[in-house]
Design a protein around this motif. Structure first.
Motif, PDB file in Angstrom:
ATOM      1  N   VAL A  80      -1.769  -7.200 -32.849  1.00  0.00           N
ATOM      2  CA  VAL A  80      -1.513  -8.069 -31.707  1.00  0.00           C
ATOM      3  C   VAL A  80      -2.845  -8.476 -30.752  1.00  0.00           C
ATOM      4  CG1 VAL A  80      -0.145  -8.778 -29.611  1.00  0.00           C
ATOM      5  CG2 VAL A  80       0.972  -7.950 -31.792  1.00  0.00           C
ATOM      6  N   GLN A  81      -3.483  -7.164 -30.472  1.00  0.00           N
ATOM      7  CA  GLN A  81      -4.691  -7.298 -29.843  1.00  0.00           C
ATOM      8  C   GLN A  81      -5.912  -6.751 -30.646  1.00  0.00           C
ATOM      9  OE1 GLN A  81      -3.526  -4.339 -26.828  1.00  0.00           O
ATOM     10  NE2 GLN A  81      -3.468  -5.940 -25.431  1.00  0.00           N
ATOM     11  N   ARG A  82      -6.837  -7.460 -30.599  1.00  0.00           N
ATOM     12  CA  ARG A  82      -8.083  -7.039 -31.402  1.00  0.00           C
ATOM     13  C   ARG A  82      -9.316  -7.307 -30.672  1.00  0.00           C
ATOM     14  NH1 ARG A  82     -11.613  -8.127 -35.583  1.00  0.00           N
ATOM     15  NH2 ARG A  82     -11.230 -10.481 -35.569  1.00  0.00           N
ATOM     16  N   ARG A  83     -10.286  -6.198 -30.347  1.00  0.00           N
ATOM     17  CA  ARG A  83     -11.442  -6.399 -29.996  1.00  0.00           C
ATOM     18  C   ARG A  83     -12.496  -5.953 -31.074  1.00  0.00           C
ATOM     19  NH1 ARG A  83     -11.678  -2.343 -25.174  1.00  0.00           N
ATOM     20  NH2 ARG A  83     -12.217  -0.861 -26.935  1.00  0.00           N
ATOM     21  N   ASP A  84     -13.607  -6.982 -31.067  1.00  0.00           N
ATOM     22  CA  ASP A  84     -14.491  -7.061 -32.133  1.00  0.00           C
ATOM     23  C   ASP A  84     -15.433  -6.029 -31.888  1.00  0.00           C
ATOM     24  OD1 ASP A  84     -16.266  -8.616 -30.662  1.00  0.00           O
ATOM     25  OD2 ASP A  84     -15.883 -10.190 -32.095  1.00  0.00           O
ATOM     26  N   ALA A  85     -16.559  -5.580 -32.476  1.00  0.00           N
ATOM     27  CA  ALA A  85     -17.817  -4.942 -32.418  1.00  0.00           C
ATOM     28  C   ALA A  85     -18.624  -5.545 -31.173  1.00  0.00           C
ATOM     29  CB  ALA A  85     -18.519  -4.757 -33.467  1.00  0.00           C
ATOM     30  N   ASP A  86     -18.481  -6.809 -30.855  1.00  0.00           N
ATOM     31  CA  ASP A  86     -19.299  -7.153 -29.794  1.00  0.00           C
ATOM     32  C   ASP A  86     -18.583  -7.431 -28.533  1.00  0.00           C
ATOM     33  OD1 ASP A  86     -21.541  -7.829 -31.277  1.00  0.00           O
ATOM     34  OD2 ASP A  86     -20.661  -9.936 -31.951  1.00  0.00           O
ATOM     35  N   GLY A  87     -17.352  -6.706 -28.494  1.00  0.00           N
ATOM     36  CA  GLY A  87     -16.470  -6.588 -27.086  1.00  0.00           C
ATOM     37  C   GLY A  87     -15.649  -7.893 -26.988  1.00  0.00           C
ATOM     38  N   ARG A  88     -15.632  -8.743 -27.978  1.00  0.00           N
ATOM     39  CA  ARG A  88     -14.875  -9.923 -27.835  1.00  0.00           C
ATOM     40  C   ARG A  88     -13.496  -9.537 -28.110  1.00  0.00           C
ATOM     41  NH1 ARG A  88     -19.249 -12.693 -30.418  1.00  0.00           N
ATOM     42  NH2 ARG A  88     -18.095 -11.937 -32.170  1.00  0.00           N
ATOM     43  N   MET A  89     -12.332  -9.878 -27.029  1.00  0.00           N
ATOM     44  CA  MET A  89     -10.773  -9.807 -27.212  1.00  0.00           C
ATOM     45  C   MET A  89     -10.278 -10.975 -27.834  1.00  0.00           C
ATOM     46  SD  MET A  89      -9.533  -6.831 -26.426  1.00  0.00           S
ATOM     47  CE  MET A  89      -7.903  -7.182 -26.033  1.00  0.00           C
ATOM     48  N   GLN A  90      -9.358 -10.774 -28.833  1.00  0.00           N
ATOM     49  CA  GLN A  90      -8.208 -11.657 -29.196  1.00  0.00           C
ATOM     50  C   GLN A  90      -7.175 -11.229 -29.136  1.00  0.00           C
ATOM     51  OE1 GLN A  90      -9.488 -13.003 -33.368  1.00  0.00           O
ATOM     52  NE2 GLN A  90     -11.545 -12.248 -33.039  1.00  0.00           N
ATOM     53  N   GLU A  91      -6.086 -12.029 -28.681  1.00  0.00           N
ATOM     54  CA  GLU A  91      -4.857 -11.564 -28.311  1.00  0.00           C
ATOM     55  C   GLU A  91      -3.651 -12.647 -28.682  1.00  0.00           C
ATOM     56  OE1 GLU A  91      -2.968  -8.392 -25.060  1.00  0.00           O
ATOM     57  OE2 GLU A  91      -4.436  -9.994 -24.432  1.00  0.00           O
TER      58      GLU A  91
END
Length: 254
Positions: A80-91
């Protein structure tokens, strides 16, 4: 099942948290995270060029708290939540969980030993302290969501969780594998629960390595006995990757 192969420098490493990196405790807050584990994950993150992510049913801020000061790439609440290697959050947008929360709280009020965990987009009902209530918990959670297609009832180790449908750890791992620094690497995923099977289904067809932690049936072709065994395997991987001449080609399970 066999032991997993050694980890190579071109791996993309995905790790479940509870039951894989740390032993499961009576309550979610009662786990113990050894300082050596935090240091180890930091070393591996660096040695793998940042291609290490924690993929968990926990919320990302909770993972960060337990692994502080690390802030690793992560998928929380089963994707449901994901933080990529650049620190960007998707929710993902949270659904209206009012009725689910009310039903879970009422069940916990009536039955001793149940614990309700409110997440961003999910409600988890833990029955580890009252395992005899498994059917009661399952039936109550299934009844409250009925046939509403936007919800999914997921069964993990001593927990039933109502979450948005169509989101799982496999979807999260697949998303990571389309991004730097994970893209083009060999995926390796270790997990202990039925909720990790969707991740195993993603990594093995890509020529990657799926590692079941603990007992029980699994589609994973490799197995480690416990979080302690995972720790020892990761220590060996770190030591090998940090040594001269480690850039060998990956070795798949035979």
């Amino acid at each position: 099942m066999q032991k997993p192969p050694r980890l190579t420098a071109d791996a993309a490493l995905f790790l479940d948290f509870d039951g894989t990196l740390v032993d499961i405790a009576e309550t979610p807050e009662a786990i113990h995270v050894p300082p050596a584990l935090v240091a180890l994950l930091g070393d591996l993150h660096d040695l793998l060029g940042g291609a290490l992510a924690v993929v968990s049913g926990r919320q990302i801020d909770v993972i960060d708290r337990f692994l502080a000061p690390l802030r690793l790439p992560a998928a929380g609440e089963h994707g449901v939540q994901r933080r990529d290697a650049d620190g960007r959050m998707q929710e993902q947008r949270a659904l209206d969980l009012t009725l689910v929360l009310d039903a879970a709280n009422e069940l916990a009020r009536v039955h001793e030993g149940l614990l309700v965990e409110r997440k961003h987009a999910a409600i988890a009902l833990h029955y580890r302290l009252a395992p005899q209530l498994e059917a009661v918990c399952r039936d109550a959670m299934a009844r409250v969501i009925g046939d509403q297609p936007q919800f999914e009832l997921m069964h993990g180790k001593f927990v039933f969780e109502v979450k948005p449908a169509g989101i799982n750890k496999g979807v999260a791992i697949d998303a990571f594998m389309h991004e730097a620094p994970f893209a083009g690497r060999m995926p390796v995923f270790a997990g202990d629960d039925t909720t990790d099977e969707s991740g195993f289904a993603i990594v093995q067809p890509r020529g990657g390595v799926a590692i079941k932690v603990g007992s029980g049936p699994s589609r994973a072709l490799c197995r480690l006995d416990s979080p302690r065994a995972v720790f020892e395997w990761l220590v060996a991987a770190r030591d090998l990757l940090a040594s001269p001449g480690h850039n060998d080609s990956p070795r798949k399970p035979e």
